[in-house]
Design a protein around this motif. Structure first.
Motif, PDB file in Angstrom:
ATOM      1  N   LEU A 277       0.924  -1.087  -0.157  1.00 17.01           N
ATOM      2  CA  LEU A 277       0.012  -0.157   0.054  1.00 17.01           C
ATOM      3  C   LEU A 277       0.771   1.342  -0.032  1.00 17.01           C
ATOM      4  O   LEU A 277       0.375   2.164   0.782  1.00 17.01           O
ATOM      5  N   GLU A 278       1.867   1.180  -0.872  1.00 15.64           N
ATOM      6  CA  GLU A 278       2.907   2.378  -0.990  1.00 15.64           C
ATOM      7  C   GLU A 278       1.996   3.575  -0.984  1.00 15.64           C
ATOM      8  O   GLU A 278       1.059   3.420  -2.323  1.00 15.64           O
ATOM      9  N   PRO A 279       1.975   4.635  -0.268  1.00 16.98           N
ATOM     10  CA  PRO A 279       1.146   5.735  -0.605  1.00 16.98           C
ATOM     11  C   PRO A 279       1.440   6.477  -1.734  1.00 16.98           C
ATOM     12  O   PRO A 279       0.537   7.156  -2.582  1.00 16.98           O
ATOM     13  N   GLU A 280       2.785   6.472  -2.471  1.00 14.82           N
ATOM     14  CA  GLU A 280       3.096   7.046  -3.714  1.00 14.82           C
ATOM     15  C   GLU A 280       2.467   6.278  -4.927  1.00 14.82           C
ATOM     16  O   GLU A 280       1.937   6.924  -5.941  1.00 14.82           O
ATOM     17  N   THR A 281       2.037   5.039  -4.838  1.00 17.60           N
ATOM     18  CA  THR A 281       1.517   4.439  -5.866  1.00 17.60           C
ATOM     19  C   THR A 281      -0.126   4.423  -5.700  1.00 17.60           C
ATOM     20  O   THR A 281      -0.861   3.965  -6.689  1.00 17.60           O
ATOM     21  N   MET A 282      -0.670   4.930  -4.840  1.00 14.04           N
ATOM     22  CA  MET A 282      -2.161   5.228  -4.707  1.00 14.04           C
ATOM     23  C   MET A 282      -2.789   6.232  -5.117  1.00 14.04           C
ATOM     24  O   MET A 282      -2.471   7.380  -4.253  1.00 14.04           O
ATOM     25  N   VAL A 283      -2.984   6.495  -6.363  1.00 15.53           N
ATOM     26  CA  VAL A 283      -3.067   7.879  -6.890  1.00 15.53           C
ATOM     27  C   VAL A 283      -4.482   8.411  -6.429  1.00 15.53           C
ATOM     28  O   VAL A 283      -4.522   9.764  -5.950  1.00 15.53           O
ATOM     29  N   ASP A 284      -5.538   7.503  -6.618  1.00 19.84           N
ATOM     30  CA  ASP A 284      -6.850   7.989  -5.865  1.00 19.84           C
ATOM     31  C   ASP A 284      -7.562   6.927  -5.100  1.00 19.84           C
ATOM     32  O   ASP A 284      -7.004   5.894  -5.040  1.00 19.84           O
ATOM     33  N   ILE A 285      -8.890   7.155  -4.955  1.00 17.65           N
ATOM     34  CA  ILE A 285      -9.483   6.412  -3.996  1.00 17.65           C
ATOM     35  C   ILE A 285      -9.828   5.194  -4.790  1.00 17.65           C
ATOM     36  O   ILE A 285     -10.114   4.170  -3.851  1.00 17.65           O
ATOM     37  N   THR A 286      -9.974   5.113  -6.109  1.00 22.07           N
ATOM     38  CA  THR A 286     -10.239   3.723  -6.703  1.00 22.07           C
ATOM     39  C   THR A 286      -9.185   2.748  -6.476  1.00 22.07           C
ATOM     40  O   THR A 286      -9.422   1.660  -6.253  1.00 22.07           O
ATOM     41  N   ASP A 287      -7.892   3.270  -6.071  1.00 19.81           N
ATOM     42  CA  ASP A 287      -6.763   2.041  -5.739  1.00 19.81           C
ATOM     43  C   ASP A 287      -7.044   1.482  -4.553  1.00 19.81           C
ATOM     44  O   ASP A 287      -6.860   0.402  -4.541  1.00 19.81           O
ATOM     45  N   ALA A 288      -7.501   2.369  -3.347  1.00 20.31           N
ATOM     46  CA  ALA A 288      -7.692   1.924  -2.158  1.00 20.31           C
ATOM     47  C   ALA A 288      -9.127   0.856  -2.297  1.00 20.31           C
ATOM     48  O   ALA A 288      -8.986  -0.196  -1.702  1.00 20.31           O
ATOM     49  N   ILE A 289      -9.952   1.351  -3.366  1.00 17.31           N
ATOM     50  CA  ILE A 289     -11.205   0.532  -3.172  1.00 17.31           C
ATOM     51  C   ILE A 289     -10.782  -1.110  -3.772  1.00 17.31           C
ATOM     52  O   ILE A 289     -11.127  -2.015  -3.479  1.00 17.31           O
ATOM     53  N   ASP A 290      -9.710  -0.933  -4.887  1.00 13.89           N
ATOM     54  CA  ASP A 290      -9.281  -2.413  -5.551  1.00 13.89           C
ATOM     55  C   ASP A 290      -8.504  -3.098  -4.549  1.00 13.89           C
ATOM     56  O   ASP A 290      -8.575  -4.392  -4.456  1.00 13.89           O
ATOM     57  N   SER A 291      -7.611  -2.365  -3.810  1.00 12.39           N
ATOM     58  CA  SER A 291      -6.739  -3.052  -2.747  1.00 12.39           C
ATOM     59  C   SER A 291      -7.660  -3.525  -1.444  1.00 12.39           C
ATOM     60  O   SER A 291      -7.574  -4.855  -1.279  1.00 12.39           O
ATOM     61  N   SER A 292      -8.770  -3.185  -1.167  1.00 12.63           N
ATOM     62  CA  SER A 292      -9.748  -3.357  -0.169  1.00 12.63           C
ATOM     63  C   SER A 292     -10.355  -4.636  -0.617  1.00 12.63           C
ATOM     64  O   SER A 292     -10.578  -5.783  -0.099  1.00 12.63           O
ATOM     65  N   ARG A 293     -11.088  -4.486  -1.905  1.00 16.60           N
ATOM     66  CA  ARG A 293     -11.524  -5.625  -2.421  1.00 16.60           C
ATOM     67  C   ARG A 293     -10.623  -7.015  -2.595  1.00 16.60           C
ATOM     68  O   ARG A 293     -11.193  -8.076  -2.516  1.00 16.60           O
ATOM     69  N   THR A 294      -9.710  -6.673  -2.845  1.00 10.22           N
ATOM     70  CA  THR A 294      -8.538  -7.718  -2.942  1.00 10.22           C
ATOM     71  C   THR A 294      -8.419  -8.518  -1.908  1.00 10.22           C
ATOM     72  O   THR A 294      -8.413  -9.676  -1.684  1.00 10.22           O
TER      73      THR A 294
END
Length: 644
Positions: A277-294
């Motif tokens: 969950l490197e903060p530099e690679t999480m550009v917007d909240i959709t990245d967090a959604i994908d990670s959470s779903r995974t």
């Protein structure tokens, strides 16, 4: 036209030819044994005057000529005969009769030179020659009546189901080339499985022991490293494949412009550390959604088939809110999965108070706050408790240590800093470890599938043991970004069980290259239909009291039936490859046996260097990191709540 008149005329010609053969033989007997016929009083003046001019014809000048003429006419008469076919006639009987008759017929001339009376010589000669003639007549008659069928010789229809396959070696800078042999119309021929476009996706299947790793995956690894690919490898049974990667990189590392560094994520034996969950690679909240779903679907595989349900989406939104808050808080200082797990365990009042500090996630946590404010505690527990219970399984000092480090970034195909990353799993703990490794794969996928990056190979052994959210999208779009995806499964039913029918069908149908060993059931049927049909010769026989008829036809039938796929030996594979505009392949389907040089591979494996230890970590250091993460969250909650 088969009219009655034509058949009758043919019969008369055949009878006349055979009669002519017998007539020449009788004349020959009369002329050669004339002295004996005189003694017996069987000569007349009339017959002698008729036969005298005939005896001057060339065929009667020598015994050999006469017998040859008799034999030729006999053969002609038998060729046109139409006797009833009989399946009980055996070739051995025909050969015995014919050869015996030919020897007696041909060697009977010796009897004319023996020192006996002319009567005795004549009787012996006529008797032996006639017996030889009758034996030849019987043997050759049986030959033309023998029912010759292929049905008994090829009971498994192997001849009909063999077909031409690609025998050329087609190579390019991306290809995977596997030498093989195949059977075609009674011969064993050499061939090649040419996966010249691996970017269209490759699906490898086969039951345990069919040879997926030994015959296919190991060669994909070594050939792609040899051709300068960066790589992500999911090694389900560590370190079977990771050892191959390590030694292949040692052997071919000099071929890269910039030699890649190998990193190993091992959640049991700590090697390298990386934060998915490197903060530099999480550009917007959709990245967090994908990670959470995974991570949530990876921990609860039964949820995959229930996506969209209230009690599935609620925990996903809850974890998404926590991830995005940590990403925004102090520039992502605490944005790691261990911090997410610990923050999720905080009591509702303090947790919601903390999360409300970030406006972007207000819409995500609003249902939870409403339930809490309205004292709908049962609903709230149903929404949140499943997330807490699932994540609690990851609360381990070792996992926290690996997931909170930062030894390398996850952009593995960065041309300036290429990497080969191996994700190690343990079959005994695959459910927990698989969820964490799925998160790594999800984050690497986001960074790899971009333009202007180095060519990359993503290989997933035992693919159903992880949850890869968006695998179909990766296969569909990765071709233009030079990302080659290889998935290994045991059976299509395994894929359906873990990913659901719809997703499994998409994966099976979207890949361009298929290589399958022995599988059964629906998998074998689907593959057989995919490989299509070929023209096959069929024979049928009808036997009745008066006639035997044989009919032949050509009809389309499956080139590789499901039963044949179910009976493949280890090392035997069926499949289909995809081509591209610059390398056309007409013969895409194959059914062959991949050829491994077993002695060379054994020698190579014996010379493998063991994977070196990366770091020595004491249990105190691991436990200290674990306690530090818990302290970080406590301080964060105190700081946010008291600061407000």
């Amino acid at each position: 036209m088969q009219t009655g008149e034509n058949e009758q005329a043919l019969r008369k010609v055949i009878d006349f030819t055979r009669l002519l053969s017998i007539g020449i033989l009788l004349i020959h007997f009369y002329l050669v044994c004339f002295p004996a016929f005189e003694v017996w009083g069987l000569t007349t003046l009339v017959v002698s005057k008729v036969l005298l001019p005939i005896s001057k014809i060339g065929i009667f000048q020598k015994v050999l000529y006469a017998k040859a003429s008799v034999l030729v006419l006999l053969l002609i008469s038998l060729i046109g005969s139409k006797g009833k076919k009989d399946e009980k006639i055996r070739l051995k009987t025909i050969i015995t009769y014919t050869l015996t008759g030919l020897l007696l017929f041909g060697l009977s001339s010796v009897l004319l030179r023996i020192n006996y009376s002319v009567q005795a010589k004549a009787l012996f000669y006529i008797g032996v020659t006639s017996l030889g003639y009758l034996l030849m007549l019987s043997g050759l008659s049986l030959l033309f009546r023998m029912l010759k069928l292929k049905m008994g010789n090829d009971i498994f229809n192997r001849e009909n189901e063999s077909f031409p396959q690609e025998e050329r070696l087609l190579m390019n800078e991306y290809s995977i080339n596997l030498p093989a042999v195949y059977y075609l119309k009674g011969t064993i021929r050499k061939s090649w499985i040419n996966v010249i476009n691996p970017f269209r996706g490759t699906l490898i299947g086969g039951s345990p022991g069919s040879g997926k790793s030994y015959f296919v995956i190991r060669h994909i690894i070594t050939q792609h490293i040899q051709k300068g690919f960066t790589m992500l490898l999911y090694d389900f049974k560590y370190d079977d494949l990771t050892k191959i990667v390590y030694n292949a990189l040692r052997k071919y590392g000099h071929l890269y412009k910039i030699k890649p560094t190998q990193y190993i994520i091992n959640l049991e034996q700590i090697m390298h550390r990386a934060n998915p969950l490197e903060p530099e690679t999480m550009v917007d909240i959709t990245d967090a959604i994908d990670s959470s779903r995974t991570i949530m679907l990876g921990l609860n595989r039964e949820w995959i088939k229930k996506q969209g349900d209230f009690f599935v989406e609620s925990p996903i939104n809850f974890i998404t809110a926590i991830m995005w808050f940590l990403k925004k808080y102090q520039d992502g200082r605490y944005c790691t999965l261990p911090h997410v797990i610990e923050l999720a365990q905080v009591n509702y009042k303090e947790l919601f108070e903390v999360l409300l500090q970030e406006p972007e996630i207000e819409v995500l946590i609003n249902p939870f706050i409403s339930a809490w404010q309205n004292e709908a505690y049962e609903q709230l527990e149903g929404q949140v408790a499943s997330a807490k219970i699932s994540l609690a399984r990851l609360s381990s000092p070792q996992l926290y240590y690996v997931l909170s480090g930062n030894d390398f970034s996850l952009d593995i195909n960065n041309p300036a800093e290429p990497k080969i990353v191996c994700l190690a799993n343990n079959p005994q703990k695959s459910q927990v470890y698989g969820a964490v490794l799925s998160l790594y794969i999800n984050r690497i996928n986001k960074l790899v599938n971009r333009k202007n990056q180095q060519k990359c190979s993503m290989i997933f052994d035992e693919f159903p043991t992880i949850y890869f959210n968006g695998i179909d999208n990766l296969i569909a779009t990765a071709r233009s970004n030079k990302v080659a995806v290889t998935l290994a499964v045991q059976d299509y039913s395994q894929l359906k069980k873990d990913y659901g029918r719809e997703q499994a069908e998409v994966i099976l149908n979207i890949v361009g290259n298929i290589v399958f060993g022995q599988v059964t059931g629906d998998t074998a049927k689907q593959l057989s239909e995919r490989f299509g049909k070929i023209n096959q010769e069929k024979e049928s026989v009808s036997i009745n009291s008066s006639d035997t008829s044989v009919s032949k036809s050509v009809q389309l039938d499956y080139s590789i039936p499901a039963s044949k796929i179910a009976g493949l030996s280890s090392g035997e594979f069926v499949g289909m490859v995809a081509d591209d505009p610059t390398n056309k392949i007409e013969l895409k389907t194959f059914h062959n046996e991949i050829q491994n040089d077993h002695d060379a591979l054994k020698k190579e494996e014996d010379a493998y260097e063991p994977i070196p230890a990366v770091r020595k970590v004491s249990s105190e250091e691991v436990l200290m990191n674990y306690q530090q993460i818990k302290t970080d969250i406590k301080n964060l909650v105190i700081s946010v709540t008291q600061g407000r």
